[in-house]
Write a protein that holds these residues in place. Structure first.
Motif, PDB file in Angstrom:
ATOM      1  N   UNK A 249       0.823  -1.214   0.000  1.00 22.00           N
ATOM      2  CA  UNK A 249       0.000   0.000   0.000  1.00 22.00           C
ATOM      3  C   UNK A 249       0.855   1.261   0.000  1.00 22.00           C
ATOM      4  N   UNK A 250       1.959   1.200  -0.757  1.00 21.59           N
ATOM      5  CA  UNK A 250       2.813   2.375  -0.909  1.00 21.59           C
ATOM      6  C   UNK A 250       3.754   2.638   0.248  1.00 21.59           C
ATOM      7  N   UNK A 251       3.818   1.699   1.203  1.00 20.75           N
ATOM      8  CA  UNK A 251       4.701   1.847   2.358  1.00 20.75           C
ATOM      9  C   UNK A 251       5.692   0.687   2.380  1.00 20.75           C
ATOM     10  N   UNK A 252       6.894   0.928   2.911  1.00 17.96           N
ATOM     11  CA  UNK A 252       7.917  -0.109   2.948  1.00 17.96           C
ATOM     12  C   UNK A 252       7.997  -0.739   4.343  1.00 17.96           C
ATOM     13  N   UNK A 253       8.121  -2.065   4.346  1.00 17.98           N
ATOM     14  CA  UNK A 253       8.169  -2.837   5.582  1.00 17.98           C
ATOM     15  C   UNK A 253       9.409  -3.722   5.569  1.00 17.98           C
ATOM     16  N   UNK A 254      10.255  -3.582   6.586  1.00 17.88           N
ATOM     17  CA  UNK A 254      11.383  -4.496   6.756  1.00 17.88           C
ATOM     18  C   UNK A 254      10.967  -5.564   7.756  1.00 17.88           C
ATOM     19  N   UNK A 255      11.178  -6.834   7.405  1.00 22.16           N
ATOM     20  CA  UNK A 255      10.708  -7.935   8.244  1.00 22.16           C
ATOM     21  C   UNK A 255      11.876  -8.815   8.682  1.00 22.16           C
ATOM     22  N   UNK A 256      11.820  -9.243   9.950  1.00 24.77           N
ATOM     23  CA  UNK A 256      12.839 -10.164  10.432  1.00 24.77           C
ATOM     24  C   UNK A 256      12.267 -10.958  11.607  1.00 24.77           C
ATOM     25  N   UNK A 257      11.775 -12.157  11.301  1.00 23.54           N
ATOM     26  CA  UNK A 257      11.169 -13.001  12.321  1.00 23.54           C
ATOM     27  C   UNK A 257      12.176 -13.812  13.106  1.00 23.54           C
ATOM     28  N   UNK A 258      11.656 -14.472  14.145  1.00 25.34           N
ATOM     29  CA  UNK A 258      12.487 -15.337  14.977  1.00 25.34           C
ATOM     30  C   UNK A 258      12.653 -14.802  16.386  1.00 25.34           C
TER      31      UNK A 258
ATOM     32  N   UNK B 224      10.793 -10.702  18.181  1.00 23.12           N
ATOM     33  CA  UNK B 224      11.417 -10.128  19.374  1.00 23.12           C
ATOM     34  C   UNK B 224      11.893  -8.715  19.030  1.00 23.12           C
ATOM     35  N   UNK B 225      12.648  -8.100  19.928  1.00 25.04           N
ATOM     36  CA  UNK B 225      13.109  -6.733  19.684  1.00 25.04           C
ATOM     37  C   UNK B 225      14.587  -6.617  20.043  1.00 25.04           C
ATOM     38  N   UNK B 226      15.118  -5.415  19.911  1.00 23.91           N
ATOM     39  CA  UNK B 226      16.534  -5.173  20.175  1.00 23.91           C
ATOM     40  C   UNK B 226      16.856  -5.359  21.659  1.00 23.91           C
ATOM     41  N   UNK B 227      18.105  -5.674  21.942  1.00 23.94           N
ATOM     42  CA  UNK B 227      18.535  -6.028  23.304  1.00 23.94           C
ATOM     43  C   UNK B 227      18.167  -4.968  24.334  1.00 23.94           C
ATOM     44  N   UNK B 228      18.488  -3.704  24.073  1.00 23.21           N
ATOM     45  CA  UNK B 228      18.219  -2.658  25.057  1.00 23.21           C
ATOM     46  C   UNK B 228      16.730  -2.497  25.324  1.00 23.21           C
ATOM     47  N   UNK B 229      15.936  -2.597  24.275  1.00 21.23           N
ATOM     48  CA  UNK B 229      14.484  -2.484  24.447  1.00 21.23           C
ATOM     49  C   UNK B 229      13.942  -3.696  25.196  1.00 21.23           C
ATOM     50  N   UNK B 230      14.454  -4.877  24.884  1.00 21.40           N
ATOM     51  CA  UNK B 230      14.031  -6.082  25.592  1.00 21.40           C
ATOM     52  C   UNK B 230      14.351  -5.971  27.085  1.00 21.40           C
TER      53      UNK B 230
ATOM     54  N   UNK C 266      13.380 -13.304  29.335  1.00 19.36           N
ATOM     55  CA  UNK C 266      14.062 -13.231  28.048  1.00 19.36           C
ATOM     56  C   UNK C 266      15.435 -12.598  28.223  1.00 19.36           C
ATOM     57  N   UNK C 267      16.420 -13.180  27.553  1.00 22.41           N
ATOM     58  CA  UNK C 267      17.802 -12.715  27.672  1.00 22.41           C
ATOM     59  C   UNK C 267      18.361 -12.348  26.287  1.00 22.41           C
ATOM     60  N   UNK C 268      19.403 -11.529  26.246  1.00 21.47           N
ATOM     61  CA  UNK C 268      20.017 -11.180  24.965  1.00 21.47           C
ATOM     62  C   UNK C 268      20.525 -12.415  24.223  1.00 21.47           C
TER      63      UNK C 268
ATOM     64  N   UNK D 107      21.570  -8.395  16.975  1.00 19.36           N
ATOM     65  CA  UNK D 107      21.484  -7.993  15.568  1.00 19.36           C
ATOM     66  C   UNK D 107      20.478  -6.854  15.401  1.00 19.36           C
ATOM     67  N   UNK D 108      19.332  -6.988  16.058  1.00 19.39           N
ATOM     68  CA  UNK D 108      18.318  -5.935  15.980  1.00 19.39           C
ATOM     69  C   UNK D 108      18.813  -4.662  16.659  1.00 19.39           C
ATOM     70  N   UNK D 109      19.647  -4.808  17.685  1.00 22.75           N
ATOM     71  CA  UNK D 109      20.252  -3.639  18.322  1.00 22.75           C
ATOM     72  C   UNK D 109      21.163  -2.903  17.343  1.00 22.75           C
TER      73      UNK D 109
END
Length: 346
Positions: A109-118, A189-195, A206-208, A214-216
């Motif tokens: 829909x005209x917007x860009x999405x970066x995806x990274x599951x796991x 999941x999310x980046x280490x600092x946010x987690x 949950x631990x780093x 990588x997300x960090x």
């Protein structure tokens, strides 16, 4: 329109027309729902899987998802990689349920999405067990006797829950092509600092790991509008750029309350004998809490609820949702203390 939600774990009630009507969601043809990991559709090839695939095939919307840690990765790998809207996907149900692969950028829909599951499984205190090991039965009995959750390799746990070096490098290469600029980021999941920040809020372990680190790294390079993720089983905005999703379905750019302002199952804000103001239909009433349903009721399991006695009516109002209640001092404010005291005395 694009909508988003969190982990479904093979329980798809919230993706039904009945649920949409209950919460006034108008999701139909040409709309997308993105599940931020742990969809759970691909778990075992049984009658339930076949029934669910047929059920999704009849839905007007398109379901998109990224991998979580509760997925059968061997089963997922049986579906071929294809190109869709600029990135790599796997069609689980043709044009209806589509897996968005790791490290991809999609134009929707005209917007860009970066995806990274796991994500790393955090329910393995009893071990990740190998059925071929001579100690398997002993380890199972030990975990059960200690009431510890455990996983079995190739049956309930797969090493692919964390990404390969190739997948991480592909993500970086794709982002380099856009000068590290996308509109939205979708992960499990999310980046280490946010987690770490989330773990300081909620009861979690949950631990780093290689993926959160990588997300960090991406957080320090990426320019984006908003980042959505699941995994931690709560619904709130961690900050103005990050939204944690679980049971809520929201539209793109819709805001959730920040942590501390959102009702959480098992963590009721009020207690018995608290004086509160609450909304009932179109009226505002004042009463005393008699019963706390910390985990909701048979009517709803989204938030705590309460039974509240309104003395002047000699009436007990049952199953009042937490979002309909205010602490009496918050409701009246300091400028109305005299009115408040008269009300309490009466």
């Amino acid at each position: 329109m694009v909508y988003l939600t969190g982990d479904t774990h093979n329980e798809f009630t919230r993706l039904s027309n009945k649920y949409f009507k209950k919460y006034d969601l108008e999701i139909g043809e040409n709309d997308y729902i993105i599940v931020c990991g742990d969809l759970g559709l691909c778990w075992s090839k049984d009658k339930t899987f076949e029934w669910n695939c047929k059920w999704f095939a009849e839905k007007p919307y398109t379901l998109l998802w990224v991998q979580g840690n509760h997925e059968n990765y061997d089963m997922i790998d049986e579906y071929p990689i294809e190109k869709w809207h600029g990135g790599k996907v796997r069609h689980i149900v043709r044009d209806k349920v589509i897996l968005l692969e790791r490290g991809q950028i999609f134009n929707i829909e005209g917007k860009t999405f970066f995806t990274f599951g796991g994500a790393s499984s955090h329910d393995t205190q009893g071990g990740i067990l190998d059925r071929t090991s001579c100690e398997f039965e002993f380890m199972v009995q030990r975990a059960r006797s200690l009431y510890l959750p455990y996983r079995i390799i190739g049956e309930s746990w797969w090493s692919q829950e964390l990404p390969s070096e190739e997948e991480m490098q592909e993500g970086l290469l794709n982002l380099q092509k856009t000068d590290y600029k996308v509109d939205y980021v979708i992960t499990h999941c999310c980046a280490t600092e946010l987690q770490n920040k989330i773990m300081s809020y909620v009861d979690g372990n949950s631990k780093p790991d290689i993926l959160t680190d990588y997300l960090q790294e991406l957080e320090s390079k990426l320019e984006y509008k908003h980042w959505y993720f699941g995994h931690y089983h709560h619904d709130f905005n961690v900050d103005e750029n990050h939204t944690l999703l679980y049971k809520k379905i929201i539209s793109l750019d819709e805001q959730l309350p920040e942590y501390g302002r959102v009702p959480i199952i098992g963590m009721p804000k009020f207690k018995r004998n608290d004086m509160v103001v609450f909304k009932f239909r179109d009226d505002e009433k004042c009463g005393m809490i008699q019963i706390v349903d910390a985990y909701g009721t048979f009517e709803q399991d989204d938030e705590p609820s309460y039974d509240i006695c309104v003395e002047e009516e000699n009436c007990l109002y049952k199953h009042i949702r937490e979002t309909a209640i205010k602490a009496i001092f918050d409701a009246f404010g300091s400028e109305n203390m005299e009115k408040l005291m008269i009300l309490i005395i009466l």
